[in-house]
Design an enzyme around this catalytic site. Structure first.
Site, PDB file in Angstrom:
ATOM      1  N   THR A 119       0.878  -1.276   0.028  1.00 25.27           N
ATOM      2  CA  THR A 119       0.061  -0.007   0.106  1.00 25.27           C
ATOM      3  C   THR A 119       0.849   1.309  -0.088  1.00 25.27           C
ATOM      4  O   THR A 119       1.601   1.547   0.863  1.00 25.27           O
ATOM      5  CB  THR A 119      -0.944  -0.024   1.257  1.00 25.27           C
ATOM      6  OG1 THR A 119      -1.355  -1.329   1.213  1.00 25.27           O
ATOM      7  CG2 THR A 119      -1.803   1.248   1.373  1.00 25.27           C
ATOM      8  N   GLU A 150      -3.386  -4.669  -2.826  1.00 27.69           N
ATOM      9  CA  GLU A 150      -3.911  -6.022  -2.336  1.00 27.69           C
ATOM     10  C   GLU A 150      -4.927  -5.442  -1.309  1.00 27.69           C
ATOM     11  O   GLU A 150      -4.939  -4.434  -0.546  1.00 27.69           O
ATOM     12  CB  GLU A 150      -2.707  -6.410  -1.362  1.00 27.69           C
ATOM     13  CG  GLU A 150      -3.163  -7.774  -0.739  1.00 27.69           C
ATOM     14  CD  GLU A 150      -3.856  -8.845  -1.627  1.00 27.69           C
ATOM     15  OE1 GLU A 150      -3.140  -9.239  -2.502  1.00 27.69           O
ATOM     16  OE2 GLU A 150      -5.116  -9.089  -1.523  1.00 27.69           O
ATOM     17  N   LEU A 152      -6.701  -8.049   0.674  1.00 31.37           N
ATOM     18  CA  LEU A 152      -6.901  -9.227   1.742  1.00 31.37           C
ATOM     19  C   LEU A 152      -7.130  -8.726   3.026  1.00 31.37           C
ATOM     20  O   LEU A 152      -6.718  -7.638   3.598  1.00 31.37           O
ATOM     21  CB  LEU A 152      -6.008 -10.137   1.489  1.00 31.37           C
ATOM     22  CG  LEU A 152      -4.458  -9.926   2.107  1.00 31.37           C
ATOM     23  CD1 LEU A 152      -4.577  -9.908   3.882  1.00 31.37           C
ATOM     24  CD2 LEU A 152      -3.510 -10.916   1.520  1.00 31.37           C
ATOM     25  N   ARG A 153      -7.979  -9.619   3.634  1.00 32.53           N
ATOM     26  CA  ARG A 153      -8.343  -9.181   5.318  1.00 32.53           C
ATOM     27  C   ARG A 153      -7.439 -10.067   6.107  1.00 32.53           C
ATOM     28  O   ARG A 153      -7.285 -11.399   5.927  1.00 32.53           O
ATOM     29  CB  ARG A 153      -9.820  -9.385   5.661  1.00 32.53           C
ATOM     30  CG  ARG A 153     -10.662  -8.586   4.894  1.00 32.53           C
ATOM     31  CD  ARG A 153     -12.144  -9.365   5.028  1.00 32.53           C
ATOM     32  NE  ARG A 153     -12.120 -10.638   4.191  1.00 32.53           N
ATOM     33  CZ  ARG A 153     -13.100 -11.480   4.260  1.00 32.53           C
ATOM     34  NH1 ARG A 153     -14.124 -11.258   4.976  1.00 32.53           N
ATOM     35  NH2 ARG A 153     -12.976 -12.551   3.966  1.00 32.53           N
ATOM     36  N   CYS A 277      -3.714  -2.295   9.289  1.00 33.51           N
ATOM     37  CA  CYS A 277      -3.736  -1.134   7.947  1.00 33.51           C
ATOM     38  C   CYS A 277      -4.599  -0.164   8.212  1.00 33.51           C
ATOM     39  O   CYS A 277      -4.245   0.926   7.905  1.00 33.51           O
ATOM     40  CB  CYS A 277      -4.141  -2.275   7.043  1.00 33.51           C
ATOM     41  SG  CYS A 277      -3.149  -3.466   6.461  1.00 33.51           S
ATOM     42  N   LYS A 280      -2.962   3.003  10.057  1.00 38.10           N
ATOM     43  CA  LYS A 280      -1.962   3.419   9.228  1.00 38.10           C
ATOM     44  C   LYS A 280      -2.183   3.894   7.958  1.00 38.10           C
ATOM     45  O   LYS A 280      -1.823   5.153   7.586  1.00 38.10           O
ATOM     46  CB  LYS A 280      -0.896   2.321   9.283  1.00 38.10           C
ATOM     47  CG  LYS A 280      -0.209   2.013   7.759  1.00 38.10           C
ATOM     48  CD  LYS A 280       0.662   0.700   7.947  1.00 38.10           C
ATOM     49  CE  LYS A 280       0.279  -0.123   6.639  1.00 38.10           C
ATOM     50  NZ  LYS A 280       0.443   0.455   5.398  1.00 38.10           N
TER      51      LYS A 280
HETATM   52  N1  NAD Z   1      -1.577  -7.365   6.345  1.00 43.95           N
HETATM   53  C1  NAD Z   1      -2.711  -7.072   5.684  1.00 43.95           C
HETATM   54  O1  NAD Z   1      -3.806  -7.351   5.942  1.00 43.95           O
HETATM   55  C2  NAD Z   1      -2.637  -6.139   4.384  1.00 43.95           C
HETATM   56  C3  NAD Z   1      -3.722  -6.114   3.504  1.00 43.95           C
HETATM   57  C4  NAD Z   1      -3.591  -5.200   2.468  1.00 43.95           C
HETATM   58  C5  NAD Z   1      -2.363  -4.573   2.124  1.00 43.95           C
HETATM   59  N2  NAD Z   1      -1.513  -4.776   3.127  1.00 43.95           N
HETATM   60  C6  NAD Z   1      -0.098  -3.892   2.623  1.00 43.95           C
HETATM   61  O2  NAD Z   1       0.873  -4.735   1.961  1.00 43.95           O
HETATM   62  C7  NAD Z   1       2.165  -4.331   2.492  1.00 43.95           C
HETATM   63  C8  NAD Z   1       2.777  -5.567   3.069  1.00 43.95           C
HETATM   64  O3  NAD Z   1       1.922  -6.009   4.228  1.00 43.95           O
HETATM   65  P1  NAD Z   1       2.192  -7.340   5.269  1.00 43.95           P
HETATM   66  O4  NAD Z   1       1.304  -7.223   6.306  1.00 43.95           O
HETATM   67  O5  NAD Z   1       2.650  -8.563   4.361  1.00 43.95           O
HETATM   68  O6  NAD Z   1       3.740  -6.740   5.909  1.00 43.95           O
HETATM   69  P2  NAD Z   1       4.758  -7.232   6.880  1.00 43.95           P
HETATM   70  O7  NAD Z   1       5.313  -6.227   7.527  1.00 43.95           O
HETATM   71  O8  NAD Z   1       3.833  -8.526   7.604  1.00 43.95           O
HETATM   72  O9  NAD Z   1       5.689  -8.168   5.864  1.00 43.95           O
HETATM   73  C9  NAD Z   1       6.588  -7.581   5.040  1.00 43.95           C
HETATM   74  C10 NAD Z   1       7.713  -8.356   5.007  1.00 43.95           C
HETATM   75  O10 NAD Z   1       8.658  -7.572   4.192  1.00 43.95           O
HETATM   76  C11 NAD Z   1      10.076  -7.995   4.483  1.00 43.95           C
HETATM   77  N3  NAD Z   1      10.888  -6.979   3.949  1.00 43.95           N
HETATM   78  C12 NAD Z   1      11.186  -5.627   4.299  1.00 43.95           C
HETATM   79  N4  NAD Z   1      12.134  -5.035   3.741  1.00 43.95           N
HETATM   80  C13 NAD Z   1      12.636  -5.922   2.692  1.00 43.95           C
HETATM   81  C14 NAD Z   1      13.460  -5.960   1.767  1.00 43.95           C
HETATM   82  N5  NAD Z   1      14.317  -4.882   1.254  1.00 43.95           N
HETATM   83  N6  NAD Z   1      13.554  -7.059   0.980  1.00 43.95           N
HETATM   84  C15 NAD Z   1      12.977  -8.305   1.249  1.00 43.95           C
HETATM   85  N7  NAD Z   1      12.033  -8.178   2.109  1.00 43.95           N
HETATM   86  C16 NAD Z   1      11.775  -7.234   3.102  1.00 43.95           C
HETATM   87  C17 NAD Z   1      10.034  -8.048   6.023  1.00 43.95           C
HETATM   88  O11 NAD Z   1      10.867  -8.670   6.568  1.00 43.95           O
HETATM   89  C18 NAD Z   1       8.385  -8.573   6.138  1.00 43.95           C
HETATM   90  O12 NAD Z   1       8.644 -10.262   6.529  1.00 43.95           O
HETATM   91  C19 NAD Z   1       2.002  -3.171   3.238  1.00 43.95           C
HETATM   92  O13 NAD Z   1       2.251  -2.106   2.620  1.00 43.95           O
HETATM   93  C20 NAD Z   1       0.723  -3.332   3.922  1.00 43.95           C
HETATM   94  O14 NAD Z   1       0.107  -2.114   4.043  1.00 43.95           O
HETATM   95  C21 NAD Z   1      -1.373  -5.622   4.046  1.00 43.95           C
END
Ligand code: NAD
Length: 465
Positions: A119, A150, A152-153, A277, A280
């Site tokens: 996001t 994305e 997803l929930r 999410c 933030k």
């Molecule tokens: N969690 C949700 O429900 C959700 C839903 C929709 C969108 N999003 C968005 O999707 C994105 C990811 O969310 P998430 O919940 O999976 O995040 P998260 O923080 O759980 O996972 C992110 C991963 O990226 C890795 N990472 C960070 N820097 C890196 C790099 N340089 N190289 C490789 N890996 C690296 C971290 O180690 C971590 O494991 C965010 O922008 C979030 O806002 C999340």
């Protein structure tokens, strides 16, 4: 198609496993070595229905580093975190680092499509495209950057990735648009094998796709999340009024939600929204508005109402008990919502901290997040059974709608308590049964003067004589 997904959090891992399941050749990269270690051993790093069977049977290559082989895929999908900076802006450092590292490894003639799934604020994808073009100025290769946010929930990551309600693609480059349509085609046509325990939420034969510009795609994501927070905060604001004028918000939203223009979803009054999410993304969008000298008063109010709601439930309890000094309070539900093991911006955890700061002894119960919760606030005593939580408590706070809390044997549990006060911060329980068990029941938006009766005979019984 050869696909590299960068980031193995909820979004990246669900994406990688689902792309593998629908037939793509997938690698998944994360800098977190212990996470990659778990995934290589096929151990689920977090709790998500459907994750374990997909992980067990997948052919995904899990790695810690971007290599030339992974960078030169058809698609490199960026799914790293975009956490809030202290001022609320989204931190894009990880997104930029991944793009830069990938582009540095492109071979001459390469034609990768870089997709931003994280996001990111509107304008980010176009800015990243410019940076990529600068980096590739003297190279004989192309990298088109696209957005595909994305939706997803948490707690439904696999089902929402396999059976999304929509797919949004934001791209200028025609080749990138075509490649992404091909990437998602099996999902759009629902042409894949079933996953155990995962069922679609609807019987649609295909998934609607929105193909637009990157900035629109980015706005769709923020608009979706901020619409949800606004809807919930509106209902919570109304709940406060219902309480003061003798109404019952549960009855009110039942009536309002039947209007098809409004709908019944995200209409439950309660302690408010939380999680990794919503808060933030709401703050990040507010900052985007500010950076364009554009105030967003409705969004700002939605955030403030959510803060007020958390404080209001604590004040409600303080009023009922007289004081929070030296009382013992049990909190049922510490994850930000039922069915997840995530405590990010969890209302239960924040309420615990507020009560502790006001001088209360606080215990919490939520088996899925016990260790994380205990680490988060050492003054919170995390219990391993409901009985241990309740024994000698002056009040209970019900903050989760997990199935086991919906069936609480309140009469039995009440006998273990010192005083019987229950704050039902999800309006989950039947007020009259809780009161019949000798409790003072404190719901949200439900006045004691409410005239909602289940049946005509119940109404007659109450008013006879
Ligand atoms: N969690 C949700 O429900 C959700 C839903 C929709 C969108 N999003 C968005 O999707 C994105 C990811 O969310 P998430 O919940 O999976 O995040 P998260 O923080 O759980 O996972 C992110 C991963 O990226 C890795 N990472 C960070 N820097 C890196 C790099 N340089 N190289 C490789 N890996 C690296 C971290 O180690 C971590 O494991 C965010 O922008 C979030 O806002 C999340």
């Amino acid at each position: 198609m050869k696909v590299t997904v960068v980031g193995a959090g909820r979004v990246g891992l669900a994406t990688a496993l689902v792309f593998d399941h629908i037939g793509h050749d997938v690698a998944c990269i994360d800098t977190d070595e212990s996470l990659i270690g778990l995934l290589r051993r096929r151990e689920p790093p977090f709790c998500e229905p459907g994750l374990a069977p997909l992980l067990k049977n997948c052919d995904v290559q899990f790695a810690n580093e971007m290599t030339e082989g992974y960078a030169n895929s058809d698609v490199v999908m960026v799914a790293v975190g975009t956490p809030p900076l202290p001022d609320g802006q989204a931190d894009l450092a990880a997104v930029r680092a991944v793009v830069q590292a990938t582009v540095a490894l492109l071979r001459p003639g390469s034609q990768v499509t870089l997709v931003i799934k994280s996001t990111v604020p509107p304008g980010t994808t176009d800015n990243v495209q410019k940076l990529v073009e600068e980096q590739l100025a003297d190279h004989d290769c192309r990298a088109a950057v696209a957005a595909s946010p994305e939706f997803l929930r948490g707690g439904a990551a696999i089902v929402d990735t396999l059976y999304p309600d929509r797919i949004v693609i934001g791209a200028h480059d025609e080749g990138a648009k075509q490649r992404l349509q091909e990437l998602y085609r099996p999902i759009v046509n629902r042409a894949f094998l079933d996953v155990p325990d995962i069922r679609p939420a609807n019987e649609r034969q295909s998934v609607p796709m929105v193909i637009t510009t990157p900035v629109n795609a980015e706005l769709v994501k923020y608009a979706s999340n901020t619409f949800l927070v606004t809807k919930l905060s509106f209902v919570n604001e109304l709940a406060g009024l219902a309480e003061r004028v003798g109404g019952d918000i549960k009855e009110v939203v039942k009536g309002v939600g039947l209007d098809p223009r409004i709908g019944p979803h995200y209409m439950e009054a309660g302690i408010g929204w939380g999680g990794p999410c919503l808060g933030k993304d709401a703050s990040a969008l507010l900052r985007v508005g500010e950076s364009h000298n554009y105030g967003m008063p409705m969004l700002r109010s939605a955030i403030e109402i959510n803060r007020r709601q958390r404080r209001a439930v604590v004040e409600k309890l303080e009023q009922a008990l007289g004081s929070l000094q030296d009382v013992t309070i049990g909190i049922l539900g510490l994850a930000y919502k039922a069915g997840t093991d995530d405590i990010t911006d969890s209302p239960g955890i924040e309420v615990a901290s507020m009560l502790i700061a006001a001088g209360a002894r606080v215990r919490g119960y939520d088996p899925g997040v016990a260790t994380k919760a205990a680490q988060h606030n050492p003054s919170l005593r995390v219990c391993s059974t409901i009985e241990e939580l309740i024994e000698g408590c002056d009040a209970l706070f019900l903050i989760s709608n997990a199935q086991q809390f919906q069936e609480l044997p309140v009469a039995e549990l009440g006998r273990l308590m010192r005083r019987r006060v229950l704050v039902d911060a999800k309006n989950l329980l039947d007020q009259r049964s809780v009161e019949a068990a000798g409790f003072t029941y404190l719901g949200l938006g439900r006045s004691r003067r409410s005239t909602a009766y289940a049946t005509r005979s119940e109404f007659a019984a109450r008013h006879s004589g």
